[in-house]
Design a protein around this motif. Structure first.
Motif, PDB file in Angstrom:
ATOM      1  N   GLN A  25       0.836  -1.197   0.000  1.00 42.17           N
ATOM      2  CA  GLN A  25       0.000   0.000   0.000  1.00 42.17           C
ATOM      3  C   GLN A  25       0.872   1.250   0.000  1.00 42.17           C
ATOM      4  O   GLN A  25       1.795   1.388   0.799  1.00 42.17           O
ATOM      5  N   ASP A  26       0.594   2.134  -0.961  1.00 45.54           N
ATOM      6  CA  ASP A  26       1.214   3.460  -0.969  1.00 45.54           C
ATOM      7  C   ASP A  26       0.216   4.416  -1.603  1.00 45.54           C
ATOM      8  O   ASP A  26      -0.981   4.120  -1.684  1.00 45.54           O
ATOM      9  N   SER A  29      -0.874   2.455  -4.920  1.00 46.28           N
ATOM     10  CA  SER A  29      -1.205   1.030  -4.948  1.00 46.28           C
ATOM     11  C   SER A  29      -1.903   0.596  -3.666  1.00 46.28           C
ATOM     12  O   SER A  29      -1.644   1.136  -2.584  1.00 46.28           O
ATOM     13  N   ASN A  30      -2.765  -0.398  -3.811  1.00 47.70           N
ATOM     14  CA  ASN A  30      -3.471  -0.987  -2.671  1.00 47.70           C
ATOM     15  C   ASN A  30      -3.711  -2.457  -3.024  1.00 47.70           C
ATOM     16  O   ASN A  30      -4.808  -2.869  -3.373  1.00 47.70           O
ATOM     17  N   LYS A  31      -2.644  -3.260  -2.938  1.00 49.01           N
ATOM     18  CA  LYS A  31      -2.665  -4.617  -3.483  1.00 49.01           C
ATOM     19  C   LYS A  31      -2.447  -5.668  -2.396  1.00 49.01           C
ATOM     20  O   LYS A  31      -1.815  -5.406  -1.368  1.00 49.01           O
ATOM     21  N   ARG A  48      -6.151  -6.316  -6.466  1.00 52.92           N
ATOM     22  CA  ARG A  48      -6.444  -5.105  -5.698  1.00 52.92           C
ATOM     23  C   ARG A  48      -7.252  -5.479  -4.459  1.00 52.92           C
ATOM     24  O   ARG A  48      -8.173  -6.282  -4.528  1.00 52.92           O
TER      25      ARG A  48
END
Length: 262
Positions: A25-26, A29-31, A48
């Motif tokens: 997560q940044d 991205s949220n994977k 995701r």
């Protein structure tokens, strides 16, 4: 809803069951990324967060080689900035993964699929066996619909109350794609019927796989005290047994069933 997974590791009698869950997560991205090993089968689910994700499985010559590959993949992900997620639990994605694995090995035999499902669940923590049954119950309950009952009536040449329970379990046994396609339009089930199973699209024993796994694992009979159940939805039937309403509602399914002798 945050996609939930579980962490577990078990070795006994040369059997391996392990799962590692990672997230990245940044600002962009949220994977999630999850690897599991069941004996010599390695499965990766990724995507995701909040989705079921994609799944890839691979068989290895031995349990040890599958475990080594899993550890290698975990190390690679950690180097790329992924972190362990230990605050997660059994999800619907996990549920469908187990259903698909049992289905793949059963070669279309529903009784055998139920037995394989019980074996797979026995290797899981008790909490996951319970959650598997809770997810099954909710999917089963939500499919208590007039249009599904109509499709069951055509496919099985009639459908009682109990028969409709077993039919909905059969749809679940066909996997995630079959279930959600049928959710949109039950006529899609025509892809899963043939001359061998027409009139016998039931999977009653699948309804008991989790409870049997629990009882065999714990030697206790309190399974149903630990699971939950909700009342069935109300049904307003939009078809009749003694007219052409089902033929009008499901023309393609009606034709295929008629061609197969129903």
């Amino acid at each position: 809803m945050f996609l939930r997974f579980w962490n577990s590791f078990l070795k006994n009698d040369n059997k391996i069951s392990m799962t590692k869950n990672l997230i990245f997560q940044d600002d962009f991205s949220n994977k999630f990324w999850r690897v599991s090993v069941e004996n010599s089968t390695l499965t990766v689910i990724y995507g995701r967060i909040g989705t079921a994700g994609r799944s890839d499985s691979k068989e290895f010559p031995s349990n040890l080689e599958a475990e080594k590959e899993a550890n290698k993949l975990i190390a690679e992900k950690l180097k790329k900035g992924y972190e362990e997620d230990n605050n997660i639990n059994f999800s619907e994605a996990d549920f469908w993964n187990i259903i698909e694995r049992a289905k793949k090995s059963s070669e279309g035999d529903y009784e055998y699929q139920a037995d394989l499902l019980t074996e797979l669940l026995q290797s899981r923590p008790i909490s996951e066996i319970i959650e598997f049954d809770n997810i099954f119950s909710e999917l089963h309950r939500k499919s208590y619909r007039s249009d599904w009952w109509g499709a069951a009536y055509l496919i099985n040449g009639g459908c009682s109350d109990d028969g409709f329970d077993y039919f909905r379990a059969w749809v679940i046994s066909r996997g995630q794609k079959a279930y959600y396609e049928a959710w949109k339009n039950p006529e899609s089930l025509l892809k899963y019927i043939n001359e061998d199973n027409i009139g016998e699209c039931y999977a009653e024993t699948l309804m008991y796989s989790a409870s049997i796994a629990y009882e065999q694992k714990t030697d206790k009979d309190d399974f149903h005290d630990k699971t939950y159940s909700l009342p069935l939805p109300e049904i307003v039937f939009d078809w009749q047994e003694d007219d052409d309403s089902l033929q009008i509602k499901f023309p393609k399914l009606f034709k295929k069933c008629k061609d197969l002798g129903f």
